[in-house]
Every structure is written in structure tokens, then in C-alpha cells.
Design a protein around this motif. Structure first.
Motif, PDB file in Angstrom:
ATOM      1  N   LEU A   1       0.826  -1.209   0.000  1.00  0.00           N
ATOM      2  CA  LEU A   1       0.000   0.000   0.000  1.00  0.00           C
ATOM      3  C   LEU A   1       0.857   1.254   0.000  1.00  0.00           C
ATOM      4  O   LEU A   1       1.952   1.268   0.554  1.00  0.00           O
ATOM      5  CB  LEU A   1      -0.893   0.032   1.242  1.00  0.00           C
ATOM      6  CG  LEU A   1      -2.128  -0.860   1.257  1.00  0.00           C
ATOM      7  CD1 LEU A   1      -2.830  -0.717   2.588  1.00  0.00           C
ATOM      8  CD2 LEU A   1      -3.069  -0.517   0.141  1.00  0.00           C
ATOM      9  N   PRO A   2       0.341   2.334  -0.606  1.00  0.00           N
ATOM     10  CA  PRO A   2       0.991   3.634  -0.407  1.00  0.00           C
ATOM     11  C   PRO A   2       0.956   4.008   1.075  1.00  0.00           C
ATOM     12  O   PRO A   2       0.018   3.658   1.793  1.00  0.00           O
ATOM     13  CB  PRO A   2       0.120   4.594  -1.235  1.00  0.00           C
ATOM     14  CG  PRO A   2      -0.658   3.732  -2.166  1.00  0.00           C
ATOM     15  CD  PRO A   2      -0.806   2.403  -1.506  1.00  0.00           C
ATOM     16  N   THR A   3       1.979   4.700   1.520  1.00  0.00           N
ATOM     17  CA  THR A   3       2.077   5.057   2.942  1.00  0.00           C
ATOM     18  C   THR A   3       0.854   5.831   3.423  1.00  0.00           C
ATOM     19  O   THR A   3       0.401   5.661   4.558  1.00  0.00           O
ATOM     20  CB  THR A   3       3.344   5.888   3.191  1.00  0.00           C
ATOM     21  OG1 THR A   3       4.469   5.179   2.670  1.00  0.00           O
ATOM     22  CG2 THR A   3       3.553   6.145   4.666  1.00  0.00           C
ATOM     23  N   SER A   4       0.293   6.671   2.534  1.00  0.00           N
ATOM     24  CA  SER A   4      -0.849   7.497   2.922  1.00  0.00           C
ATOM     25  C   SER A   4      -2.093   6.677   3.231  1.00  0.00           C
ATOM     26  O   SER A   4      -2.970   7.123   3.966  1.00  0.00           O
ATOM     27  CB  SER A   4      -1.159   8.504   1.814  1.00  0.00           C
ATOM     28  OG  SER A   4      -1.446   7.830   0.597  1.00  0.00           O
TER      29      SER A   4
ATOM     30  N   TRP B   1      -6.679  -7.998  -1.505  1.00  0.00           N
ATOM     31  CA  TRP B   1      -5.513  -8.622  -2.126  1.00  0.00           C
ATOM     32  C   TRP B   1      -5.512  -8.399  -3.641  1.00  0.00           C
ATOM     33  O   TRP B   1      -4.465  -8.096  -4.236  1.00  0.00           O
ATOM     34  CB  TRP B   1      -5.480 -10.113  -1.814  1.00  0.00           C
ATOM     35  CG  TRP B   1      -4.176 -10.742  -2.156  1.00  0.00           C
ATOM     36  CD1 TRP B   1      -3.828 -11.384  -3.316  1.00  0.00           C
ATOM     37  CD2 TRP B   1      -3.010 -10.773  -1.319  1.00  0.00           C
ATOM     38  NE1 TRP B   1      -2.531 -11.808  -3.263  1.00  0.00           N
ATOM     39  CE2 TRP B   1      -1.998 -11.450  -2.051  1.00  0.00           C
ATOM     40  CE3 TRP B   1      -2.723 -10.299  -0.040  1.00  0.00           C
ATOM     41  CZ2 TRP B   1      -0.728 -11.655  -1.536  1.00  0.00           C
ATOM     42  CZ3 TRP B   1      -1.468 -10.501   0.475  1.00  0.00           C
ATOM     43  CH2 TRP B   1      -0.475 -11.172  -0.262  1.00  0.00           C
ATOM     44  N   ASP B   2      -6.674  -8.561  -4.247  1.00  0.00           N
ATOM     45  CA  ASP B   2      -6.778  -8.367  -5.699  1.00  0.00           C
ATOM     46  C   ASP B   2      -6.512  -6.916  -6.089  1.00  0.00           C
ATOM     47  O   ASP B   2      -5.934  -6.653  -7.151  1.00  0.00           O
ATOM     48  CB  ASP B   2      -8.176  -8.781  -6.168  1.00  0.00           C
ATOM     49  CG  ASP B   2      -8.370  -8.609  -7.655  1.00  0.00           C
ATOM     50  OD1 ASP B   2      -7.743  -9.352  -8.430  1.00  0.00           O
ATOM     51  OD2 ASP B   2      -9.143  -7.706  -8.045  1.00  0.00           O
ATOM     52  N   THR B   3      -6.915  -5.967  -5.240  1.00  0.00           N
ATOM     53  CA  THR B   3      -6.760  -4.548  -5.558  1.00  0.00           C
ATOM     54  C   THR B   3      -5.337  -4.058  -5.346  1.00  0.00           C
ATOM     55  O   THR B   3      -4.794  -3.311  -6.178  1.00  0.00           O
ATOM     56  CB  THR B   3      -7.722  -3.703  -4.699  1.00  0.00           C
ATOM     57  OG1 THR B   3      -9.068  -4.140  -4.928  1.00  0.00           O
ATOM     58  CG2 THR B   3      -7.615  -2.226  -5.051  1.00  0.00           C
ATOM     59  N   PHE B   4      -4.702  -4.489  -4.260  1.00  0.00           N
ATOM     60  CA  PHE B   4      -3.427  -3.892  -3.867  1.00  0.00           C
ATOM     61  C   PHE B   4      -2.218  -4.812  -4.032  1.00  0.00           C
ATOM     62  O   PHE B   4      -1.113  -4.329  -4.254  1.00  0.00           O
ATOM     63  CB  PHE B   4      -3.494  -3.435  -2.409  1.00  0.00           C
ATOM     64  CG  PHE B   4      -4.536  -2.393  -2.155  1.00  0.00           C
ATOM     65  CD1 PHE B   4      -4.400  -1.113  -2.672  1.00  0.00           C
ATOM     66  CD2 PHE B   4      -5.664  -2.683  -1.399  1.00  0.00           C
ATOM     67  CE1 PHE B   4      -5.364  -0.144  -2.442  1.00  0.00           C
ATOM     68  CE2 PHE B   4      -6.630  -1.720  -1.163  1.00  0.00           C
ATOM     69  CZ  PHE B   4      -6.481  -0.449  -1.680  1.00  0.00           C
ATOM     70  N   ALA B   5      -2.406  -6.117  -3.891  1.00  0.00           N
ATOM     71  CA  ALA B   5      -1.249  -7.008  -3.890  1.00  0.00           C
ATOM     72  C   ALA B   5      -1.036  -7.682  -5.235  1.00  0.00           C
ATOM     73  O   ALA B   5      -0.023  -7.460  -5.902  1.00  0.00           O
ATOM     74  CB  ALA B   5      -1.403  -8.056  -2.790  1.00  0.00           C
ATOM     75  N   GLN B   6      -1.993  -8.489  -5.650  1.00  0.00           N
ATOM     76  CA  GLN B   6      -1.827  -9.259  -6.883  1.00  0.00           C
ATOM     77  C   GLN B   6      -3.199  -9.616  -7.438  1.00  0.00           C
ATOM     78  O   GLN B   6      -4.064 -10.098  -6.696  1.00  0.00           O
ATOM     79  CB  GLN B   6      -1.034 -10.541  -6.599  1.00  0.00           C
ATOM     80  CG  GLN B   6      -0.781 -11.399  -7.813  1.00  0.00           C
ATOM     81  CD  GLN B   6      -0.006 -12.659  -7.463  1.00  0.00           C
ATOM     82  OE1 GLN B   6       0.321 -12.881  -6.293  1.00  0.00           O
ATOM     83  NE2 GLN B   6       0.285 -13.485  -8.443  1.00  0.00           N
ATOM     84  N   PRO B   7      -3.431  -9.377  -8.738  1.00  0.00           N
ATOM     85  CA  PRO B   7      -4.722  -9.754  -9.329  1.00  0.00           C
ATOM     86  C   PRO B   7      -4.975 -11.252  -9.185  1.00  0.00           C
ATOM     87  O   PRO B   7      -4.078 -12.068  -9.381  1.00  0.00           O
ATOM     88  CB  PRO B   7      -4.557  -9.363 -10.809  1.00  0.00           C
ATOM     89  CG  PRO B   7      -3.470  -8.332 -10.809  1.00  0.00           C
ATOM     90  CD  PRO B   7      -2.543  -8.708  -9.692  1.00  0.00           C
TER      91      PRO B   7
END
Length: 228
Positions: free
Chosen positions: A145-148, A190-196
Motif C-alpha cells: 500500500l501507499p504510505t498514505s 488482495w486483488d486490488t493492492f497485492a496481486q490480481p
């Protein structure tokens, strides 16, 4: 005082009660709108108010079913509020730029569910297995994730874990509802931020609608007798 409202066993004041429509009839619009959502399957790369409405309709139908009838006015009102906030979250997630707004709407929905489920029975022993699953998962997800966004995700994860605890403690259809809701959110994140993930949208929406249905169903079920 309404005995259903406080979750206490009780009998109706009169033996002869007018027959109410069965829950299956009250909840049938939800099933029809779910079928419409999956049959239409509007592509995600074409966000529109039509696609938002189609996505929100099943949850709105559940809120309407609770308005028609359910056991426990306070409990039903809290579930209705959670469902309406969920519908707002569903609509926001149609547009990627509104993701944080959708997360905020779902956080409010979970807080209302938390309020509805209450703290009895407490069952603190459930906290350890929940923490053993949620903390490593959230920690890994934070790396992507972005830090924000990290504080927002950490707060949401804490709220979701709390709802899982109270839902498992409450039992009945709520138990399975909160498990499916948690699984749906984990797959989505997980699908949105890590891996589809393959077929992620189908998995997310199937488990999400089932979760909302099972939680709503608890408002039409008789409370179990409490024993000392």
C-alpha cells in the motif's frame, strides 16, 4: 418492552397472531436482483450510475425487507443502517477514485453491525485465532500500500476483526455471514493492492451478497433460549 428487542426469550401477548409473510417471500426481491446483477455482469471498466444501481439493488432489497418486518426493532434498525451504508460503499467502489470513500462507508456499516451484535456472550477466546489470521494478513497487505493509505487500512482491519469476533460469538446465521464478509474483503483487498486474482470479482460479489443475506436473515430467526 419488546422481548425480541433485547434478545430475551418471550412469548407473544396474544395466542392468536395475524400471519406474517415468511422470510423467503420478504427476501425474494434480493434473490431476483442478485440474479440480475450476475446475468448483466456490467464490465468494471465502464463505471456508471446504472452499474452502481444494479450493484446496490440486492443490498437495498435486504434493507427494505427489514423495514417490512423483523424481530427486534433496535436490531433491525441497526442492520438497516449498516445495509444502507454498505450500498453507499458499493456505489463508491464502482469508481476507483472513490475507493477511500467506499472504505469509509463500509467502516460505518461495520460499526453499526458491531453495535447490533452487542457484547453478550463475550467469548474472548475467539480473539486469539482472529488475531493470528488478521494481523499477518494485514501486515503483508500493508507492504503493498501507499504510505498514505496505511492508517486507513489498519483502522478498517481492526473494525472488521472486531465485527468478526462479535459475529462468531453471536452464532447462528450471523456467524457464517461475518466469515463470508471477512473473506470477501480479504480477497478484494488482495486483488486490488497485492496481486490480481483469477475470478476475483465473482468470488468477492458472491461471498459479499451471501454474507449480507445471512446477517439479514438473523433478524427473522427466533432467538435461542439462554441457559445458565
Amino acid at each position: 418492552m419488546d422481548a425480541w428487542e433485547e434478545g430475551l426469550p418471550g412469548r407473544p401477548c396474544f395466542s392468536a397472531q395475524p400471519k406474517q409473510p415468511r422470510p423467503c417471500w420478504r427476501l425474494s426481491p434480493f434473490l431476483l436482483t442478485c440474479a440480475a446483477y450476475f446475468l448483466l455482469w456490467i464490465p468494471q471498466d465502464r463505471p456508471s450510475w446504472v452499474s452502481a444501481l444494479v450493484k446496490c439493488l440486492p443490498v437495498l432489497c435486504l434493507a427494505a425487507a427489514l423495514h417490512v418486518g423483523g424481530r427486534g426493532r433496535r436490531y433491525c434498525a441497526l442492520l438497516q443502517g449498516a445495509l444502507l451504508c454498505s450500498a453507499v460503499g458499493d456505489a463508491c467502489l464502482i469508481w476507483p477514485d472513490a475507493f477511500l470513500h467506499g472504505m469509509a462507508a463500509f467502516a460505518v456499516a461495520h460499526l453499526l453491525y458491531l453495535w447490533a451484535f452487542g457484547l453478550s456472550p463475550l467469548r474472548p477466546g475467539l480473539l486469539l485465532p482472529i488475531a493470528l489470521v488478521s494481523m499477518p494478513y494485514s501486515g503483508i497487505l500493508l507492504l503493498h500500500l501507499p504510505t498514505s493509505m496505511a492508517p486507513a487500512l489498519a483502522a478498517y482491519s481492526l473494525v472488521l476483526a472486531s465485527v468478526l469476533w462479535r459475529g462468531l460469538a453471536r452464532g447462528g446465521s450471523v456467524r457464517w455471514g461475518v466469515l463470508l464478509f471477512t473473506f470477501s474483503d480479504m480477497v478484494l483487498a488482495w486483488d486490488t493492492f497485492a496481486q490480481p486474482l483469477p475470478h476475483a470479482r465473482l468470488v468477492v460479489m458472491t461471498t459479499y451478497y451471501a454474507a449480507q443475506f445471512l446477517i439479514t436473515l438473523s433478524a427473522f430467526q427466533s432467538p435461542r433460549l439462554k441457559t445458565n
